[in-house]
Scaffold this motif. Structure first.
Motif, PDB file in Angstrom:
ATOM      1  N   ILE A  72       0.845  -1.204   0.000  1.00 32.03           N
ATOM      2  CA  ILE A  72       0.000   0.000   0.000  1.00 32.03           C
ATOM      3  C   ILE A  72       0.872   1.243   0.000  1.00 32.03           C
ATOM      4  O   ILE A  72       0.663   2.180  -0.781  1.00 32.03           O
ATOM      5  CB  ILE A  72      -0.946   0.012   1.224  1.00 32.03           C
ATOM      6  CG1 ILE A  72      -1.962  -1.127   1.154  1.00 32.03           C
ATOM      7  CG2 ILE A  72      -1.662   1.364   1.355  1.00 32.03           C
ATOM      8  CD1 ILE A  72      -2.917  -1.051   0.002  1.00 32.03           C
ATOM      9  N   GLY A  73       1.874   1.267   0.881  1.00 35.54           N
ATOM     10  CA  GLY A  73       2.749   2.435   0.978  1.00 35.54           C
ATOM     11  C   GLY A  73       3.525   2.685  -0.296  1.00 35.54           C
ATOM     12  O   GLY A  73       3.558   3.819  -0.809  1.00 35.54           O
ATOM     13  N   ILE A  74       4.153   1.646  -0.826  1.00 37.84           N
ATOM     14  CA  ILE A  74       4.917   1.806  -2.070  1.00 37.84           C
ATOM     15  C   ILE A  74       4.015   2.291  -3.194  1.00 37.84           C
ATOM     16  O   ILE A  74       4.372   3.195  -3.963  1.00 37.84           O
ATOM     17  CB  ILE A  74       5.598   0.477  -2.455  1.00 37.84           C
ATOM     18  CG1 ILE A  74       6.687   0.116  -1.439  1.00 37.84           C
ATOM     19  CG2 ILE A  74       6.192   0.564  -3.866  1.00 37.84           C
ATOM     20  CD1 ILE A  74       7.262  -1.282  -1.623  1.00 37.84           C
ATOM     21  N   SER A  75       2.833   1.719  -3.278  1.00 31.30           N
ATOM     22  CA  SER A  75       1.886   2.083  -4.342  1.00 31.30           C
ATOM     23  C   SER A  75       1.442   3.535  -4.240  1.00 31.30           C
ATOM     24  O   SER A  75       1.244   4.206  -5.258  1.00 31.30           O
ATOM     25  CB  SER A  75       0.664   1.160  -4.290  1.00 31.30           C
ATOM     26  OG  SER A  75       1.041  -0.190  -4.476  1.00 31.30           O
ATOM     27  N   ARG A  76       1.293   4.015  -3.024  1.00 32.37           N
ATOM     28  CA  ARG A  76       0.884   5.417  -2.834  1.00 32.37           C
ATOM     29  C   ARG A  76       2.018   6.388  -3.137  1.00 32.37           C
ATOM     30  O   ARG A  76       1.783   7.534  -3.521  1.00 32.37           O
ATOM     31  CB  ARG A  76       0.375   5.607  -1.404  1.00 32.37           C
ATOM     32  CG  ARG A  76      -0.970   4.926  -1.165  1.00 32.37           C
ATOM     33  CD  ARG A  76      -1.375   4.908   0.291  1.00 32.37           C
ATOM     34  NE  ARG A  76      -1.620   6.244   0.834  1.00 32.37           N
ATOM     35  CZ  ARG A  76      -2.204   6.472   2.008  1.00 32.37           C
ATOM     36  NH1 ARG A  76      -2.594   5.448   2.762  1.00 32.37           N
ATOM     37  NH2 ARG A  76      -2.404   7.692   2.436  1.00 32.37           N
ATOM     38  N   GLY A  77       3.266   5.911  -2.971  1.00 32.68           N
ATOM     39  CA  GLY A  77       4.407   6.780  -3.240  1.00 32.68           C
ATOM     40  C   GLY A  77       4.818   6.794  -4.696  1.00 32.68           C
ATOM     41  O   GLY A  77       5.135   7.849  -5.258  1.00 32.68           O
ATOM     42  N   PHE A  78       4.797   5.634  -5.335  1.00 34.77           N
ATOM     43  CA  PHE A  78       5.199   5.519  -6.732  1.00 34.77           C
ATOM     44  C   PHE A  78       4.030   5.922  -7.629  1.00 34.77           C
ATOM     45  O   PHE A  78       2.903   5.490  -7.422  1.00 34.77           O
ATOM     46  CB  PHE A  78       5.618   4.079  -7.033  1.00 34.77           C
ATOM     47  CG  PHE A  78       6.068   3.850  -8.443  1.00 34.77           C
ATOM     48  CD1 PHE A  78       7.269   4.362  -8.893  1.00 34.77           C
ATOM     49  CD2 PHE A  78       5.282   3.118  -9.339  1.00 34.77           C
ATOM     50  CE1 PHE A  78       7.696   4.155 -10.202  1.00 34.77           C
ATOM     51  CE2 PHE A  78       5.689   2.902 -10.641  1.00 34.77           C
ATOM     52  CZ  PHE A  78       6.898   3.422 -11.075  1.00 34.77           C
ATOM     53  N   ARG A  79       4.304   6.716  -8.642  1.00 37.49           N
ATOM     54  CA  ARG A  79       3.208   7.262  -9.444  1.00 37.49           C
ATOM     55  C   ARG A  79       3.049   6.599 -10.815  1.00 37.49           C
ATOM     56  O   ARG A  79       2.167   6.974 -11.593  1.00 37.49           O
ATOM     57  CB  ARG A  79       3.391   8.773  -9.650  1.00 37.49           C
ATOM     58  CG  ARG A  79       3.398   9.577  -8.365  1.00 37.49           C
ATOM     59  CD  ARG A  79       2.379   9.124  -7.330  1.00 37.49           C
ATOM     60  NE  ARG A  79       1.006   9.048  -7.828  1.00 37.49           N
ATOM     61  CZ  ARG A  79       0.027   8.447  -7.203  1.00 37.49           C
ATOM     62  NH1 ARG A  79       0.247   7.815  -6.057  1.00 37.49           N
ATOM     63  NH2 ARG A  79      -1.193   8.436  -7.699  1.00 37.49           N
ATOM     64  N   GLY A  80       3.871   5.628 -11.150  1.00 34.53           N
ATOM     65  CA  GLY A  80       3.754   4.960 -12.448  1.00 34.53           C
ATOM     66  C   GLY A  80       2.760   3.809 -12.412  1.00 34.53           C
ATOM     67  O   GLY A  80       1.969   3.653 -11.483  1.00 34.53           O
ATOM     68  N   ARG A  81       2.830   2.977 -13.431  1.00 36.82           N
ATOM     69  CA  ARG A  81       1.958   1.802 -13.520  1.00 36.82           C
ATOM     70  C   ARG A  81       2.468   0.720 -12.568  1.00 36.82           C
ATOM     71  O   ARG A  81       3.674   0.529 -12.428  1.00 36.82           O
ATOM     72  CB  ARG A  81       1.952   1.280 -14.958  1.00 36.82           C
ATOM     73  CG  ARG A  81       1.003   0.115 -15.194  1.00 36.82           C
ATOM     74  CD  ARG A  81       1.014  -0.317 -16.650  1.00 36.82           C
ATOM     75  NE  ARG A  81       0.128  -1.455 -16.865  1.00 36.82           N
ATOM     76  CZ  ARG A  81       0.437  -2.527 -17.571  1.00 36.82           C
ATOM     77  NH1 ARG A  81       1.626  -2.631 -18.146  1.00 36.82           N
ATOM     78  NH2 ARG A  81      -0.422  -3.509 -17.735  1.00 36.82           N
ATOM     79  N   ILE A  82       1.553   0.012 -11.933  1.00 41.20           N
ATOM     80  CA  ILE A  82       1.933  -1.019 -10.969  1.00 41.20           C
ATOM     81  C   ILE A  82       1.286  -2.342 -11.337  1.00 41.20           C
ATOM     82  O   ILE A  82       0.070  -2.444 -11.508  1.00 41.20           O
ATOM     83  CB  ILE A  82       1.547  -0.608  -9.532  1.00 41.20           C
ATOM     84  CG1 ILE A  82       2.346   0.623  -9.122  1.00 41.20           C
ATOM     85  CG2 ILE A  82       1.789  -1.750  -8.556  1.00 41.20           C
ATOM     86  CD1 ILE A  82       2.004   1.171  -7.746  1.00 41.20           C
ATOM     87  N   LEU A  83       2.137  -3.365 -11.461  1.00 41.87           N
ATOM     88  CA  LEU A  83       1.681  -4.716 -11.742  1.00 41.87           C
ATOM     89  C   LEU A  83       1.808  -5.517 -10.453  1.00 41.87           C
ATOM     90  O   LEU A  83       2.914  -5.739  -9.953  1.00 41.87           O
ATOM     91  CB  LEU A  83       2.531  -5.335 -12.847  1.00 41.87           C
ATOM     92  CG  LEU A  83       2.522  -4.519 -14.155  1.00 41.87           C
ATOM     93  CD1 LEU A  83       3.664  -4.932 -15.055  1.00 41.87           C
ATOM     94  CD2 LEU A  83       1.195  -4.671 -14.869  1.00 41.87           C
TER      95      LEU A  83
END
Length: 331
Positions: free
Chosen positions: A208-219
């Motif tokens: 959750i934290g990484i996803s909220r910080g990183f702004r690109g596409r996430i697989l």
């Protein structure tokens, strides 16, 4: 492109019969660091064998390792919260494991894990990456995933690394936890942080934290555990358009879980990899086709990366065979 593998432990894996991500419940404590080490060495360093199920089926890390060795993409290990640190270079987020939610709050330091992971995600933006793949190794994680999904209002059934999914044991465990908190299914649909704190695991909080910080596409490389992550992201207000779940055909074919139904409810796109070990020389691999193991350590996502670079499913299958033969010979 980079692949992250998030390591997490939860005390839920110590409940007899609930997890087969280790030969015994006690050995599930070592599974995440051992999985991580196997990706970089011939064998793990923390234990002198790769993680196996009680029946002896090899960790799905063998698929991740095969894909990594073929395609040579970078893999970064992230310690979300484990009993022991892996003996490979890694990013340290937390050493706080998930507690047994039947007796106490699962993640009392949830906010701290999310904040640290979010800062790490922001740093990843500086690498000018358009997309990242996130996998996980979390024994007992399908039970914490189902608990979180229920708390958020999704009557889901998660997969298992065994063909005999312990659905009744999962459900009684979750109900005990719900009784402790005094809630029913869906009561926390507007409070994802509480759902994560009460019933989640450190892998979820880290993703959750990484996803909220990183702004690109996430697989999101995983099976039904990544549905729980997706449900939390959705409840936190994230736009799911930049997310895709990448998994294996064994998760999709699992009739004991509600993967396809729950993914549709969430509105999350997914893809799956068609590896086939039915003609393998090794029973441990052939049994993947019987419902053993299914997914983990980002196996589907790693295979997807190898396919994207230009390798075939058959290339990956041959490499897995080669690695498994080395293990059986003890070399």
């Amino acid at each position: 492109m980079i692949m992250l593998v998030i390591l997490g432990n939860t005390e839920i894996s110590m409940i007899p019969g609930i997890s087969v991500a280790g030969a015994t419940p006690e050995l599930t404590k070592l599974t995440p660091p051992a999985d991580a080490e196997y990706l970089f060495y011939e064998k793990p360093r923390i234990i002198d064998a790769i993680p196996v199920t009680p029946e002896g089926h090899p960790t799905p890390a063998i698929i991740t390792k095969a894909s990594k060795e073929l395609a040579n993409f970078p893999v970064l290990i992230v310690r979300g919260g484990t009993y022991l640190a892996p003996l490979v270079p890694h990013v340290h987020i937390s050493s706080s494991i998930g507690k047994d939610f039947r007796r106490e709050k699962a993640l009392p330091r949830c906010r701290e894990i999310i904040e640290k992971a979010e800062n790490f995600g922001k740093e990843l933006n500086k690498l000018n990456l358009k997309e990242i793949v996130i996998g996980e190794s979390t024994p007992g994680g399908t039970t914490t995933a189902q608990a979180v999904l229920w708390a958020l209002g999704y009557k889901a059934k998660t997969s298992s690394a065994s063909p005999s999914n312990p659905l009744h044991l999962k459900e009684t465990t979750i109900i005990e936890g719900f009784n402790r908190v005094g809630i029913e299914i869906g009561d926390l649909k507007n409070n994802p942080l509480k759902a994560l704190e009460e019933f989640g695991d450190p892998m979820m909080a880290t993703v959750i934290g990484i996803s909220r910080g990183f702004r690109g596409r996430i697989l999101l490389a995983g099976g039904t555990q990544m549905l729980a992550v997706t449900a939390l992201l959705n409840a936190f207000g994230e736009n799911l358009e930049r997310y895709t779940i990448i998994t294996t055909k064994w998760v999709i074919k699992d009739k004991s879980s509600t993967f396809k139904k729950t993914a549709k409810e969430l509105g999350i796109d997914y893809q799956y990899i068609h590896l086939d070990f039915s003609k393998s020389r090794f029973k441990g691999l052939r049994d993947y086709e019987k419902g053993y193991v299914k997914e983990g350590v980002g196996a589907g996502g790693a295979a997807w990366l190898a396919l994207k670079i230009g390798f075939t499913e058959q290339d990956i299958e041959r490499k897995v065979e080669e690695l498994y033969e080395k293990l059986t010979r003890g070399s």
